[in-house]
Design a protein around this motif. Structure first.
Motif, PDB file in Angstrom:
ATOM      1  N   SER A 211     -95.195  31.602  45.899  1.00  0.00           N
ATOM      2  CA  SER A 211     -96.427  31.261  45.188  1.00  0.00           C
ATOM      3  C   SER A 211     -96.182  30.224  44.104  1.00  0.00           C
ATOM      4  N   THR A 352    -106.959  30.603  43.744  1.00  0.00           N
ATOM      5  CA  THR A 352    -106.515  31.956  44.086  1.00  0.00           C
ATOM      6  C   THR A 352    -106.772  32.265  45.553  1.00  0.00           C
ATOM      7  N   LEU A 353    -107.973  31.936  46.029  1.00  0.00           N
ATOM      8  CA  LEU A 353    -108.307  32.169  47.432  1.00  0.00           C
ATOM      9  C   LEU A 353    -107.408  31.356  48.349  1.00  0.00           C
ATOM     10  N   VAL A 356    -103.896  32.875  48.553  1.00  0.00           N
ATOM     11  CA  VAL A 356    -103.868  34.082  49.387  1.00  0.00           C
ATOM     12  C   VAL A 356    -103.925  33.717  50.867  1.00  0.00           C
ATOM     13  N   LEU A 357    -104.840  32.819  51.235  1.00  0.00           N
ATOM     14  CA  LEU A 357    -104.990  32.429  52.638  1.00  0.00           C
ATOM     15  C   LEU A 357    -103.748  31.710  53.158  1.00  0.00           C
ATOM     16  N   ARG A 359    -100.630  31.786  51.977  1.00  0.00           N
ATOM     17  CA  ARG A 359     -99.472  32.679  52.040  1.00  0.00           C
ATOM     18  C   ARG A 359     -99.601  33.643  53.217  1.00  0.00           C
ATOM     19  N   SER A 360    -100.812  34.161  53.438  1.00  0.00           N
ATOM     20  CA  SER A 360    -101.022  35.101  54.536  1.00  0.00           C
ATOM     21  C   SER A 360    -100.752  34.447  55.884  1.00  0.00           C
TER      22      SER A 360
END
Length: 365
Positions: A211, A352-353, A356-357, A359-360
């Protein structure tokens, strides 16, 4: 040659969702633009706040005649000024002074006030035209108002000039579109280049943390967008004399916070797209959609009601407000704090979104 052709088709179909999106994106964009510009059979009526300090028959006639062409609403002067200068929901407000009707009946000339927001030049011009139509309507009724006995005095509520040049009007929208294209597209495609170059796998296991590394790389795009916007505004100021607002700090914060959600949107696109090939059309689709809904192509008030209602959910709307406030309205940092906080909130959400997307998606590889 045929083998290469088949291989390219296979690579394109490997990202099925990306392929489907590339097929649907032009249809969605065309539908959006058509609905925004031609979705209604009638143009929305312009809101014109009316301050009736006269309460006479001539003032009532003016309001009645305006109602055939616009949406006149009688209210206090304080509320009218707020709609024009603070909320920017109306381009101008009409003030009918006390004694207006008595002077009409006596055959004397009268003066009315037009409280304007020159930043909305198109809207102000529309109001002026509507007032001319009112004179013609009054002439048809053989009213004394039609005898050119009314003088109009314009008062600028949002600056020190009654008129703005066309290039000043166009700079906010064009400038933001350029920044969106430059930042969103390069961010989305640049992050996917990491996987193509084989560095993404090393980033996933880096001691510094995935991150943190992604945020550091995103910071470069953020900084690039801020510098590009600042350079564009500085060039406009030096060459064309465009205003940069009352303070350097306000200008810096506008550039900083406009570039922030732009970089965040690029990261969201990178997280949604499955490949670099699909990232490019998805990025362009996002830029076009956000630009159209946010008022970068046309004024918000000419959009259909459903689009106006969702516009504040798009950061481009807030960015357009910020750019217009600093270039056309010369607003201070205190006056712009709500807009800047809105950009900060949307930028934080998108980053932030996107994190998350992204990294996922890449953690599953």
């Amino acid at each position: 040659m045929f083998t290469v052709f088949v291989n390219e088709i296979r690579m394109l179909l490997r990202d099925r969702w990306g392929f489907v999106f590339m097929m649907l994106a032009p249809i969605v964009v065309a539908t959006l633009i058509t609905g925004a510009r031609y979705g209604t059979t009638e143009n929305p009526k312009v809101l014109i706040p009316v301050v009736d300090e006269d309460h006479g028959s001539a003032a009532a006639l003016i309001v009645e005649l305006l109602g055939a062409h616009a949406d006149p609403q009688i209210m206090s002067r304080e509320r009218a000024e707020a709609l024009v200068a603070v909320e920017n929901r109306a381009p101008a407000a009409l003030v009918l002074p006390a004694g207006f009707s008595d002077r009409r009946e006596a055959g004397w000339s009268s003066q009315v006030e037009l409280l304007t927001d020159p930043a909305n030049a198109r809207g102000v011009a529309t109001v002026r035209t509507l007032l001319l139509l009112v004179e013609k309507d009054a002439a048809a009724l053989e009213d004394p108002f039609a005898q050119e006995m009314v003088e109009m005095r314009e008062i600028n509520l949002t600056g020190d000039r009654l008129e703005r040049k066309s290039y000043e009007q166009n700079l906010p929208g064009f400038g933001l579109m350029f920044i969106l294209i430059a930042v969103v597209v390069t961010t989305a495609t640049g992050f996917h280049a990491e996987r193509t170059q084989g560095t993404m796998e090393r980033l996933l296991v880096a001691p510094a943390g995935f991150s943190r590394i992604i945020l550091a790389k995103l910071g470069v795009r953020w900084l690039l967008g801020m510098v590009q916007l600042f350079a564009l505004l500085a060039w406009g100021h030096l060459v064309f004399g465009i205003s940069l607002g009352p303070s350097t700090l306000t200008l810096f914060l506008v550039c900083l916070l406009v570039a922030m959600p732009s970089a965040g949107l690029g990261l969201v696109v990178a997280g949604v797209a499955g490949s670099r090939e699909s990232a490019l059309p998805l990025a362009l689709f996002s830029v076009i959609t956000f630009g159209a809904i946010g008022g970068l192509w046309w004024p918000l008030y000419i959009e259909p009601p459903w689009m106006q209602s969702i516009a504040p959910a798009f950061f481009t709307t807030w960015a357009m407000w910020a750019m217009t406030d600093i270039v056309l309205r010369d607003r201070s940092l205190f006056e712009m704090q709500a807009t800047l906080l809105g950009l900060l909130a949307q930028g934080t959400f998108l980053i932030t979104l996107g994190l998350v997307l992204f990294r996922s998606r890449h953690s599953r590889r």
